[in-house]
Design a protein around this motif. Structure first.
Motif, PDB file in Angstrom:
ATOM      1  N   HIS A 271     -33.297 -78.769 -22.776  1.00  0.00           N
ATOM      2  CA  HIS A 271     -33.918 -78.166 -23.733  1.00  0.00           C
ATOM      3  C   HIS A 271     -33.126 -76.585 -23.604  1.00  0.00           C
ATOM      4  O   HIS A 271     -33.528 -75.868 -24.719  1.00  0.00           O
ATOM      5  CB  HIS A 271     -35.329 -77.651 -23.939  1.00  0.00           C
ATOM      6  CG  HIS A 271     -36.287 -78.859 -24.137  1.00  0.00           C
ATOM      7  ND1 HIS A 271     -36.135 -78.995 -25.459  1.00  0.00           N
ATOM      8  CD2 HIS A 271     -37.012 -79.692 -23.971  1.00  0.00           C
ATOM      9  CE1 HIS A 271     -37.226 -80.038 -25.520  1.00  0.00           C
ATOM     10  NE2 HIS A 271     -38.112 -80.030 -24.649  1.00  0.00           N
TER      11      HIS A 271
ATOM     12  N   HIS B  23     -35.532 -84.615 -18.674  1.00  0.00           N
ATOM     13  CA  HIS B  23     -35.551 -85.214 -19.276  1.00  0.00           C
ATOM     14  C   HIS B  23     -35.005 -84.890 -21.194  1.00  0.00           C
ATOM     15  O   HIS B  23     -34.921 -84.574 -21.330  1.00  0.00           O
ATOM     16  CB  HIS B  23     -37.026 -85.407 -19.593  1.00  0.00           C
ATOM     17  CG  HIS B  23     -37.402 -84.418 -20.223  1.00  0.00           C
ATOM     18  ND1 HIS B  23     -37.603 -82.778 -19.725  1.00  0.00           N
ATOM     19  CD2 HIS B  23     -37.881 -84.388 -22.021  1.00  0.00           C
ATOM     20  CE1 HIS B  23     -38.214 -82.258 -20.686  1.00  0.00           C
ATOM     21  NE2 HIS B  23     -38.662 -82.556 -22.130  1.00  0.00           N
TER      22      HIS B  23
ATOM     23  N   HIS C 232     -41.122 -86.143 -16.375  1.00  0.00           N
ATOM     24  CA  HIS C 232     -41.572 -85.056 -16.732  1.00  0.00           C
ATOM     25  C   HIS C 232     -42.268 -86.022 -18.464  1.00  0.00           C
ATOM     26  O   HIS C 232     -42.709 -87.177 -18.497  1.00  0.00           O
ATOM     27  CB  HIS C 232     -40.826 -85.076 -18.615  1.00  0.00           C
ATOM     28  CG  HIS C 232     -40.739 -84.029 -18.966  1.00  0.00           C
ATOM     29  ND1 HIS C 232     -40.788 -82.850 -19.100  1.00  0.00           N
ATOM     30  CD2 HIS C 232     -41.856 -83.935 -20.043  1.00  0.00           C
ATOM     31  CE1 HIS C 232     -41.385 -81.706 -19.463  1.00  0.00           C
ATOM     32  NE2 HIS C 232     -41.162 -82.388 -20.268  1.00  0.00           N
TER      33      HIS C 232
ATOM     34  N   GLU D 179     -42.389 -76.126 -18.599  1.00  0.00           N
ATOM     35  CA  GLU D 179     -41.635 -76.295 -20.006  1.00  0.00           C
ATOM     36  C   GLU D 179     -41.372 -75.561 -20.685  1.00  0.00           C
ATOM     37  O   GLU D 179     -42.039 -74.691 -22.155  1.00  0.00           O
ATOM     38  CB  GLU D 179     -42.049 -77.935 -20.737  1.00  0.00           C
ATOM     39  CG  GLU D 179     -41.420 -78.760 -21.935  1.00  0.00           C
ATOM     40  CD  GLU D 179     -41.578 -80.016 -22.595  1.00  0.00           C
ATOM     41  OE1 GLU D 179     -42.561 -80.087 -22.818  1.00  0.00           O
ATOM     42  OE2 GLU D 179     -39.867 -80.646 -22.702  1.00  0.00           O
TER      43      GLU D 179
HETATM   44 ZN    ZN Z   1     -38.979 -81.715 -23.771  1.00  0.00          ZN
END
Ligand code: ZN
Length: 385
Positions: free
Chosen positions: A197, A218, A27, A128
């Motif tokens: 996330h 990530h 990422h 993302e």
């Molecule tokens: Zn991010």
């Protein structure tokens, strides 16, 4: 950590290991720089964290570039979100078109191995936040066909179909029926499912729904750094059971205990200055954001305590102790954050991470897995029809 008796010529030489190993970073947000700052990634850049020159110095072989639609600027769906994603995808395709001697677009593990062997850098794409699919199932395939090989349902703002760890809605939202359909479609196509996330509820819905390995591109460990963006031990165990990989982020806020609180204080102290920089910038919304981020970058460096690669390896160690060596990788978040570890200022410093892994007793074959081997295994698994 496993003991090793191997004594190859490259043993204990981080740079030599880098030259030989296939290193895959899951990422980086450098895509935004290509679009908004028109940077040339074939040159050594004087700012930011990633370009081809520094990538070669650090031994990087493959970079997943984030296709990130900032919902505040471009919406959580609709034509403007799709346009923003499409422009970024074009920019990544453009890398290889402008500099075929340096970059090559990759969509499979086999591509990565071939491109690494040729001495070039593989450029891959991950989406993302699923804003650009605009709540239409057929758009998952549209982006797959454009080369996107992983997607998360949401970034810091929840979509209608996937809860985020970054907002109120995510506190109760997991995946709805459409969200589950999206995961099945990604499984069918061979697009990796990313949980970084996402809300806790969405995480659990995803590991129950996905028939293929699930990844965090990530993220860190909540047991070390208790922020919602990180994964609990139970989540790491469940993700490993799918055959997936947690790629450890380098961002101090997510890896250093207490850092988020300190940063919040600094954010309050510099708020007026950040706003002033934004007001004085006469460019578009993306340039105003750049102006704000430049102030943040300078002030975080001055006001926050330095964090080192040792802390990244603490997270790697934790994951290895929980689930073994086969479920951990790296996801820098380079060019998506305003502060990085003091001894990992750019991709060129990646050998410092390997040096720390060696110090902690990881064997060369363990290091191969952490730096990219584990993710190549997942890619191959997800590519199977
Ligand atoms: Zn991010």
């Amino acid at each position: 950590m496993t003991n090793t008796s191997e004594t190859t010529s490259t043993a204990n030489d981080p740079l030599a290991i880098h030259r030989r190993a296939i290193i895959v970073d899951m990422h980086a947000d450098t895509t935004q720089r290509l679009v908004d700052e028109n940077v040339d990634l074939a040159q050594r850049l004087s700012d930011g964290h990633l370009d081809a020159v520094r990538a070669k110095e650090g031994g990087l072989d493959a970079q997943f570039f984030s296709i990130w639609v900032e919902p505040e600027l471009f919406g959580v769906g609709g034509p403007s979100a799709m346009k923003r994603a499409d422009i970024q995808i074009q920019a990544i395709h453009g890398l290889a078109e402008k500099h075929p001697e340096t970059w090559e677009l990759a969509t499979t593990a086999a591509d990565v191995r071939r491109i690494a062997a040729s001495g070039k850098i593989a450029a891959l794409m991950g989406m993302e936040g699923g804003y650009a699919i605009d709540e239409k199932i057929e758009n998952v395939e549209r982006y797959y066909n454009m080369g996107v090989r992983y997607m998360s349902g949401a970034w810091s703002v929840s979509t209608s179909w996937a809860g985020s760890s970054g907002d109120e809605a995510g506190k109760t939202r997991g995946l709805n029926d459409f969200g589950k359909q999206v995961i099945s479609e990604m499984n069918r196509l061979g697009m990796m499912v990313d949980v970084s996330h996402l809300s806790d509820k969405a995480f659990w819905d995803i590991v129950k729904t996905s028939t293929k390995p699930v990844i965090a591109t990530h993220s860190g460990c909540r047991a070390i750094t208790n922020v919602p963006r990180n994964l609990t031990d139970e989540m790491i165990v469940a993700l490993a059971k799918t055959g997936g990989v947690v790629n450890v982020i380098f961002y101090p806020e997510h890896i250093e205990p207490g850092y988020a609180e300190k940063k919040k204080k600094v954010d309050a102290e510099i708020a007026a200055e950040v706003q002033r920089a934004s007001n004085e910038e006469k460019g578009d919304v993306a340039h105003k954001k750049l102006a704000r981020d430049r102030v943040r970058e300078r002030e975080y460096l001055n006001r926050l305590p330095p964090v080192t690669v040792a802390r990244i390896v603490d997270h790697i160690d934790h994951i290895v102790k929980l689930v073994g060596i086969d479920h951990v990788g790296i996801g820098s978040d380079f060019d998506g954050v305003q502060v990085v570890p003091a001894d990992l200022k750019s991709v060129a410093d990646l050998p410092n991470l390997t040096a720390e892994l060696l110090r902690r007793g990881y064997s060369e074959s363990d290091i191969d897995k952490i730096l990219g081997g584990n993710m190549l295994r997942v890619m191959e698994e997800v590519e199977k029809k």
